[in-house]
Design a protein around this motif. Sequence first.
Motif, PDB file in Angstrom:
ATOM      1  N   UNK A   1       0.555  -1.280   0.120  1.00 54.23           N
ATOM      2  CA  UNK A   1      -0.017  -0.039  -0.037  1.00 54.23           C
ATOM      3  C   UNK A   1       0.805   1.230   0.041  1.00 54.23           C
ATOM      4  N   UNK A   2       1.875   1.291   0.693  1.00 57.21           N
ATOM      5  CA  UNK A   2       2.637   2.369   0.801  1.00 57.21           C
ATOM      6  C   UNK A   2       3.562   2.338  -0.557  1.00 57.21           C
ATOM      7  N   UNK A   3       3.994   1.618  -1.179  1.00 56.77           N
ATOM      8  CA  UNK A   3       4.408   1.485  -2.557  1.00 56.77           C
ATOM      9  C   UNK A   3       3.604   2.162  -3.452  1.00 56.77           C
ATOM     10  N   UNK A   4       2.362   1.735  -3.358  1.00 58.29           N
ATOM     11  CA  UNK A   4       1.449   1.985  -4.348  1.00 58.29           C
ATOM     12  C   UNK A   4       0.987   3.662  -4.288  1.00 58.29           C
ATOM     13  N   UNK A   5       0.891   4.021  -2.932  1.00 51.67           N
ATOM     14  CA  UNK A   5       0.324   5.394  -2.914  1.00 51.67           C
ATOM     15  C   UNK A   5       1.690   6.517  -2.811  1.00 51.67           C
ATOM     16  N   UNK A   6       2.652   6.105  -2.257  1.00 55.04           N
ATOM     17  CA  UNK A   6       3.918   7.102  -2.238  1.00 55.04           C
ATOM     18  C   UNK A   6       4.977   6.846  -3.112  1.00 55.04           C
TER      19      UNK A   6
ATOM     20  N   UNK B   1       6.392   2.578 -12.030  1.00 52.95           N
ATOM     21  CA  UNK B   1       5.523   1.484 -12.652  1.00 52.95           C
ATOM     22  C   UNK B   1       6.167   0.294 -11.871  1.00 52.95           C
ATOM     23  N   UNK B   2       7.523   0.454 -12.150  1.00 50.70           N
ATOM     24  CA  UNK B   2       8.415  -0.814 -11.595  1.00 50.70           C
ATOM     25  C   UNK B   2       8.328  -1.066 -10.193  1.00 50.70           C
ATOM     26  N   UNK B   3       8.324   0.125  -9.478  1.00 51.25           N
ATOM     27  CA  UNK B   3       8.207  -0.052  -7.991  1.00 51.25           C
ATOM     28  C   UNK B   3       6.735  -0.605  -7.504  1.00 51.25           C
TER      29      UNK B   3
ATOM     30  N   UNK C   1      13.356  12.524 -17.348  1.00 51.13           N
ATOM     31  CA  UNK C   1      12.080  12.562 -18.132  1.00 51.13           C
ATOM     32  C   UNK C   1      10.771  12.264 -17.585  1.00 51.13           C
ATOM     33  N   UNK C   2       9.636  12.546 -18.059  1.00 52.42           N
ATOM     34  CA  UNK C   2       8.513  12.020 -17.385  1.00 52.42           C
ATOM     35  C   UNK C   2       8.156  10.660 -17.821  1.00 52.42           C
ATOM     36  N   UNK C   3       8.647  10.332 -18.849  1.00 42.57           N
ATOM     37  CA  UNK C   3       8.563   9.025 -19.380  1.00 42.57           C
ATOM     38  C   UNK C   3       9.182   7.986 -18.343  1.00 42.57           C
ATOM     39  N   UNK C   4      10.515   8.416 -18.267  1.00 47.55           N
ATOM     40  CA  UNK C   4      11.361   7.500 -17.136  1.00 47.55           C
ATOM     41  C   UNK C   4      10.697   7.600 -15.773  1.00 47.55           C
TER      42      UNK C   4
END
Length: 243
Positions: free
Chosen positions: A113-118, A140-142, A131-134
């Motif tokens: 939950x912390x990884x998804x939110x923060x 997304x990887x985290x 860059x915004x894409x990076x």
Amino acid sequence: MARSGLLLRLLRSQTNQLSSSRNFHSGYNPLQRGIFSSTPAAKPSFKIPSYLSVSQRQWASHATARDDDNKISIGPNRGRDDGEDEKDTGIVYYGPISSTIKKVKLLSLSTCCLSVSLGPVITFMTSPHLNVILKGAVASTVIFFSASTTAALHWFVSPYIHKLRWQPGSDSFNVEMLSWLATHLPETIRFSDIRHAETKRPFVSFEANGKYYYVDAERCHNKALLAKLTPKKPNHESAFKNL
């Protein structure tokens, strides 16, 4: 002269009586000042009631029980209350690492939950030069890594039976499983639905109604029940055996 002397004595006696009566009614006592008193003052005694020691013992026992609950241990929890013992009547098996699995699962859910939110917030705020894409790829990887580890943990421990209730002579039994939110889910299984698990998945004892279940054979002391929960692999005889 005699009359004046007699009158003076009478006035003195009346004055002394009046002063003594005033001191008596006002409660005045020269010994209360502590100047001429030779009697030592009584020491106050502070007697501790006996119920305080009992309450302290109860508090210490509850504190010890809470400390034991917070520890990660192997085996069933022996510090249950009497009400829970009455409620858990009929339990013949406890998962030896039930509390450990629940705590690890709660920890995994918290980190997910912390990884998804923060995770995205921290990624976009701490790396302004990227860059915004990076940044989106890193976030997304985290999120994917945290969610995949939580899902893998749930897949690994989902067959684990935490409690098993069974009455001798009954054709069914009740089990408590752990959901993906680390809550206990009761299920009822019939012995006629138990099959040998045809899978390479670890920690699987039997299959019932399309689901896998695991029982620690060393912790299950009822051998008759264990024999029913661990069916033997059926022998598939060849059709050309009798030819």
